[in-house]
Enzyme design. Structure first.
Site, PDB file in Angstrom:
ATOM      1  N   THR A  17      45.268  59.077  17.116  1.00  0.00           N
ATOM      2  CA  THR A  17      46.740  59.946  16.605  1.00  0.00           C
ATOM      3  C   THR A  17      47.104  60.396  18.038  1.00  0.00           C
ATOM      4  O   THR A  17      48.238  60.537  18.076  1.00  0.00           O
ATOM      5  CB  THR A  17      46.394  60.829  15.715  1.00  0.00           C
ATOM      6  OG1 THR A  17      45.825  60.217  14.561  1.00  0.00           O
ATOM      7  CG2 THR A  17      47.695  61.623  15.378  1.00  0.00           C
ATOM      8  N   ASP A  61      42.047  52.602  17.186  1.00  0.00           N
ATOM      9  CA  ASP A  61      41.892  53.671  16.150  1.00  0.00           C
ATOM     10  C   ASP A  61      40.340  53.904  16.287  1.00  0.00           C
ATOM     11  O   ASP A  61      39.389  52.890  16.264  1.00  0.00           O
ATOM     12  CB  ASP A  61      42.167  53.113  14.564  1.00  0.00           C
ATOM     13  CG  ASP A  61      42.339  54.157  13.799  1.00  0.00           C
ATOM     14  OD1 ASP A  61      43.322  54.865  13.329  1.00  0.00           O
ATOM     15  OD2 ASP A  61      41.250  54.618  13.157  1.00  0.00           O
ATOM     16  N   SER A  63      38.193  54.233  13.962  1.00  0.00           N
ATOM     17  CA  SER A  63      37.460  53.762  12.835  1.00  0.00           C
ATOM     18  C   SER A  63      36.789  52.416  13.362  1.00  0.00           C
ATOM     19  O   SER A  63      35.879  51.878  12.714  1.00  0.00           O
ATOM     20  CB  SER A  63      38.224  53.692  11.785  1.00  0.00           C
ATOM     21  OG  SER A  63      38.909  54.796  11.336  1.00  0.00           O
ATOM     22  N   THR A  93      40.129  61.119  16.125  1.00  0.00           N
ATOM     23  CA  THR A  93      39.006  62.200  15.655  1.00  0.00           C
ATOM     24  C   THR A  93      38.193  61.645  14.791  1.00  0.00           C
ATOM     25  O   THR A  93      37.137  62.378  14.598  1.00  0.00           O
ATOM     26  CB  THR A  93      39.944  63.493  14.921  1.00  0.00           C
ATOM     27  OG1 THR A  93      40.753  62.737  13.813  1.00  0.00           O
ATOM     28  CG2 THR A  93      41.025  64.106  16.015  1.00  0.00           C
ATOM     29  N   ASP A  94      38.568  60.728  13.898  1.00  0.00           N
ATOM     30  CA  ASP A  94      37.556  60.128  13.017  1.00  0.00           C
ATOM     31  C   ASP A  94      36.307  60.061  13.155  1.00  0.00           C
ATOM     32  O   ASP A  94      35.279  60.502  12.468  1.00  0.00           O
ATOM     33  CB  ASP A  94      38.165  58.835  12.280  1.00  0.00           C
ATOM     34  CG  ASP A  94      39.379  59.327  11.314  1.00  0.00           C
ATOM     35  OD1 ASP A  94      39.766  60.515  11.260  1.00  0.00           O
ATOM     36  OD2 ASP A  94      40.128  58.406  11.232  1.00  0.00           O
ATOM     37  N   THR A 282      19.511  67.217   6.021  1.00  0.00           N
ATOM     38  CA  THR A 282      19.948  68.059   4.729  1.00  0.00           C
ATOM     39  C   THR A 282      21.433  67.582   4.555  1.00  0.00           C
ATOM     40  O   THR A 282      22.358  67.308   5.611  1.00  0.00           O
ATOM     41  CB  THR A 282      19.742  69.509   4.894  1.00  0.00           C
ATOM     42  OG1 THR A 282      20.423  70.063   3.812  1.00  0.00           O
ATOM     43  CG2 THR A 282      20.270  69.945   6.142  1.00  0.00           C
ATOM     44  N   GLN A 283      21.754  67.626   3.129  1.00  0.00           N
ATOM     45  CA  GLN A 283      23.235  67.300   2.978  1.00  0.00           C
ATOM     46  C   GLN A 283      23.997  68.774   3.266  1.00  0.00           C
ATOM     47  O   GLN A 283      25.297  68.730   3.141  1.00  0.00           O
ATOM     48  CB  GLN A 283      23.265  67.135   1.344  1.00  0.00           C
ATOM     49  CG  GLN A 283      22.684  65.786   0.990  1.00  0.00           C
ATOM     50  CD  GLN A 283      22.767  65.326  -0.474  1.00  0.00           C
ATOM     51  OE1 GLN A 283      23.578  66.066  -1.214  1.00  0.00           O
ATOM     52  NE2 GLN A 283      22.110  64.318  -0.920  1.00  0.00           N
ATOM     53  N   CYS A 284      23.127  69.743   3.456  1.00  0.00           N
ATOM     54  CA  CYS A 284      23.983  71.037   3.609  1.00  0.00           C
ATOM     55  C   CYS A 284      24.782  71.009   4.734  1.00  0.00           C
ATOM     56  O   CYS A 284      24.319  70.507   5.851  1.00  0.00           O
ATOM     57  CB  CYS A 284      22.818  72.184   3.472  1.00  0.00           C
ATOM     58  SG  CYS A 284      22.266  72.606   2.037  1.00  0.00           S
TER      59      CYS A 284
HETATM   60  N1  ASP Z   1      42.507  57.411  12.498  1.00  0.00           N
HETATM   61  C1  ASP Z   1      42.775  58.219  13.697  1.00  0.00           C
HETATM   62  C2  ASP Z   1      41.432  57.906  14.600  1.00  0.00           C
HETATM   63  O1  ASP Z   1      40.466  58.368  14.481  1.00  0.00           O
HETATM   64  C3  ASP Z   1      42.811  59.643  13.494  1.00  0.00           C
HETATM   65  C4  ASP Z   1      42.919  60.562  14.572  1.00  0.00           C
HETATM   66  O2  ASP Z   1      42.935  60.214  15.853  1.00  0.00           O
HETATM   67  O3  ASP Z   1      42.864  61.519  14.437  1.00  0.00           O
HETATM   68  O4  ASP Z   1      41.631  57.163  15.456  1.00  0.00           O
END
Ligand code: ASP
Length: 348
Positions: A17, A61, A63, A93-94, A282-284
């Site tokens: 982003t 991206d 992802s 960020t993902d 842990t899931q915590c």
């Molecule tokens: N889908 C974007 C990514 O991770 C989201 C972001 O950058 O905040 O590339």
């Protein structure tokens, strides 16, 4: 006091982003030409340090990030290592916490800052969080002490005024500017009027002056089981029988607890006996696995499962990917998984 020494920073844009701009007509977001970053962020001209840019083409991206991308990134850093005092990586960020964790394991003898950052709102938007994240990341990557040594020679994530050790982070908000946190380790720095470094928590090399090394053999033959009440034998069995897997991360309850049903324990034991490495985290959101605390954890330990201490999911996955690329024998990996190699786990 930190001396202002002019540093040379390499700004690597991978995608996400932060590098997006809104088309004024359609309002659609699309990546802008990264070498035009000065047009989008004219504030960069006021920075005293030299900033060169390098862009992944096409930007991705996060992802879509995969092991080849991590290898490319580590190679680029190694190639440019001697030319720069610090590196800032702009990343979606993902999966940023995965990339930060992976790099921390893949790079040895790191003596310069590698700061990953990004934003929740594109840098071309009025209310963007990207400008502050970018500018402070550059300042941090450029910070050196009175004898010219970097203040944070680690792979870190800087986001919303906080600097974290990368392999301790997790993205926990898809909405807020405060998108990352480090559940089990203090922030390495906080920025307000000044950037205050928490030096007691920063890892420094024992001896400076070693050559950087990168490890580029990676292997992601891993499966993940997240426990929930009512989980069925068919499901557990299907995951453990996944062809060619070498390791399984099991996300357990509380301090590392799992059902004590005999069908469950015997499936886990069978997989361990076949040589599959099973790591318990842990899931915590905060805290650590302690498989000696309850009988529900002790049964797992007896079956051959190893504890992941207070590791994040991201660090546990990346550590396995790194160790399985490096070693063919799971027995060897078992010992190293329970060792703190890059500051990713704490022993109580
Ligand atoms: N889908 C974007 C990514 O991770 C989201 C972001 O950058 O905040 O590339």
């Amino acid at each position: 006091m930190t001396n202002i020494i002019k540093s040379k920073i390499l700004l690597i844009y991978t995608g996400g982003t932060i590098g997006m701009k809104e088309d004024p007509e359609t309002m659609a977001l699309s990546p802008f030409e990264f070498n035009q970053i000065l047009i989008e962020v004219p504030e960069l001209k006021k920075i005293v340090h030299t900033i060169d840019t390098l862009s992944f083409e096409p930007p991705i991206d996060s992802s879509d990030i995969n092991l080849d991308f991590w290898v490319d990134l580590a190679i680029k850093i190694k190639e440019e290592y001697l030319n720069y005092d610090g590196f800032v990586i702009l990343h979606g960020t993902d999966t940023m916490s995965f990339t930060a964790s992976a790099l921390s394991f893949m790079i040895n003898n790191l003596e310069k800052p590698i700061i990953l950052t990004g934003s929740q709102l594109p840098i071309g938007k009025l209310r963007t969080d990207g400008k502050e994240n970018l500018i402070s990341s550059i300042e941090i990557a450029a910070s050196r002490d009175s004898i010219g040594r970097p203040i944070v020679p680690e792979v870190c994530i800087y986001f919303d005024n906080k600097l974290f050790r990368g392999n301790r982070t997790t993205k926990f908000s898809a909405e807020n500017f405060k998108a990352f946190f480090s559940p089990n380790y203090p922030a390495l720095a906080e920025s307000g009027i000044h950037i205050k470094f928490n030096k007691a928590y920063i890892n420094y090399p024992k001896n400076w002056g070693n050559e950087i090394e990168i490890e580029t053999s990676l292997n992601s033959s891993i499966a993940v089981i997240k426990l929930f009440p009512g989980i069925t034998p068919d499901y557990i069995n299907a995951v453990l029988e996944t062809p060619n897997i070498r390791a399984v991360i099991i996300e357990t309850f509380g301090s590392g607890n799992a059902p004590t049903s005999s069908w469950f324990i015997s499936l886990i034991e069978k997989a361990c006996n076949k040589g599959i490495l099973i790591v318990n985290i842990t899931q915590c959101l905060t805290g650590s696995v302690d498989m000696d605390a309850y009988s529900t954890g002790i049964s797992l330990k007896k079956a051959g499962v190893i504890g992941g201490y207070d590791s994040t999911f991201e660090a546990a996955i990346c550590k396995l990917i790194f160790l399985m690329g490096k070693y063919h024998d799971n027995k060897h990996i078992k010992d190293i998984m329970t060792t703190n190699i890059k500051g990713e786990i704490t022993f109580n």
